[in-house]
Design a protein around this motif. Structure first.
Motif, mmCIF file in Angstrom:
data_model
loop_
_atom_site.group_PDB
_atom_site.id
_atom_site.type_symbol
_atom_site.label_atom_id
_atom_site.label_comp_id
_atom_site.label_asym_id
_atom_site.label_seq_id
_atom_site.Cartn_x
_atom_site.Cartn_y
_atom_site.Cartn_z
ATOM 1 N N HIS A 124 1.049 -1.086 -0.519
ATOM 2 C CA HIS A 124 -0.031 -0.058 -0.132
ATOM 3 C C HIS A 124 0.622 1.451 0.071
ATOM 4 O O HIS A 124 0.920 2.265 -0.398
ATOM 5 C CB HIS A 124 -0.903 0.150 1.275
ATOM 6 N N GLU A 125 2.336 0.828 0.359
ATOM 7 C CA GLU A 125 3.052 2.501 0.624
ATOM 8 C C GLU A 125 3.607 2.999 -0.809
ATOM 9 O O GLU A 125 3.757 3.703 -1.425
ATOM 10 C CB GLU A 125 4.414 1.812 1.864
ATOM 11 N N MET A 126 3.905 1.512 -1.682
ATOM 12 C CA MET A 126 4.793 1.684 -2.650
ATOM 13 C C MET A 126 3.004 1.998 -3.884
ATOM 14 O O MET A 126 3.801 2.733 -4.471
ATOM 15 C CB MET A 126 4.873 0.246 -3.389
ATOM 16 N N GLU A 127 1.980 1.744 -3.462
ATOM 17 C CA GLU A 127 0.901 2.294 -4.383
ATOM 18 C C GLU A 127 0.770 3.114 -4.557
ATOM 19 O O GLU A 127 0.666 4.538 -5.148
ATOM 20 C CB GLU A 127 -0.230 0.984 -4.118
ATOM 21 N N LYS A 128 1.145 3.910 -2.425
ATOM 22 C CA LYS A 128 0.686 5.781 -2.760
ATOM 23 C C LYS A 128 1.388 6.251 -3.269
ATOM 24 O O LYS A 128 1.357 7.378 -4.084
ATOM 25 C CB LYS A 128 1.157 5.699 -0.955
ATOM 26 N N ILE A 129 2.852 6.097 -3.181
ATOM 27 C CA ILE A 129 4.137 6.736 -3.468
ATOM 28 C C ILE A 129 3.937 6.720 -5.097
ATOM 29 O O ILE A 129 4.171 7.855 -5.808
ATOM 30 C CB ILE A 129 5.393 5.805 -3.955
ATOM 31 N N LEU A 130 4.008 5.444 -6.005
ATOM 32 C CA LEU A 130 3.358 5.554 -7.372
ATOM 33 C C LEU A 130 2.220 6.086 -8.019
ATOM 34 O O LEU A 130 2.649 6.784 -9.162
ATOM 35 C CB LEU A 130 2.835 3.801 -7.517
#
Length: 218
Positions: A124-130
């Protein structure tokens, strides 16, 4: 307060340039004496009361907050951090800062942070950054290779088992921005694997497309 409920005192001279280091040290000691902050160790301090921290934040202008976030992010990058937690923290400062001040630095740091988040399975952290990167590039018409971002967003959608339409949307976008047959084949292969459980005909169709693209490359 802008640096966070828990913050590194080493960054204070960089964001409080109107004060000398001795003046900052006096201010820190005064805040500790008055039970405003406490020190965890030589470098880390935190606010004693959440209500005070929130009040200070609410009374600070958005422009000043963005400026300080940007200064912290740039200093963290300059210092050359390596541990995953600090990299994600730097990404958060960049996302809340002034990204157009140095868009390439912002995007490259965010991309690195997204890869670290993926390795740590913080999807979810990765998705937010992307998503922030996608929005930044699109909104300000920046020049950036979007193919790996769309592929990574599709992967995130698969890993989090979100609505399949999100994954398909990102793979469609990846195919549109692909620069060569190898990238197209990569996207079509993922597309085929992604929809296999939903529609076997679609799975076959996209794997045939992937094979064709690879043959063209060869």
């Amino acid at each position: 307060a802008i640096m966070g409920f828990q913050f590194e005192t080493a960054y204070l001279p960089h964001v409080m340039k109107d004060l000398g280091e001795s003046e900052i040290l006096v201010a820190i000691n005064e805040a500790i004496r008055n039970h405003i902050i406490e020190s965890l160790d030589k470098n880390i301090s935190y606010f004693c009361h959440a209500s005070l921290y929130e009040t200070l934040l609410s009374e600070t202008s958005k422009d000043l907050q963005a400026t300080i976030h940007q200064l912290i992010a740039e200093k963290m990058d300059e210092n050359g951090i390596s541990d995953p937690k600090s990299y994600l923290n730097m990404a958060n400062h960049f996302m809340q800062g002034q990204p157009l001040k140095d868009s390439r630095l912002t995007l490259s740091c965010l991309w690195k942070a997204s890869e670290i988040a993926k390795k740590l399975q913080l999807i979810h952290e990765m998705e937010k950054i992307l998503c922030f990167m996608e929005d930044l590039v699109s909104k300000h018409q920046l020049t950036w290779d979007m193919f790996p971002i769309y592929i990574a967003l599709a992967d995130a959608s698969i890993l989090t088992k979100d609505d399949f339409q999100f994954g398909i949307h990102y793979l469609d976008s990846a195919i549109k921005v692909s620069k060569n047959s190898l990238e197209k084949a990569q996207a079509y292969t993922r597309y085929g694997n992604f929809v296999e459980s939903i529609n076997s005909d679609k799975y076959l169709e996209n794997n045939i497309k992937a094979s064709k693209e690879l043959k063209l490359k060869i």
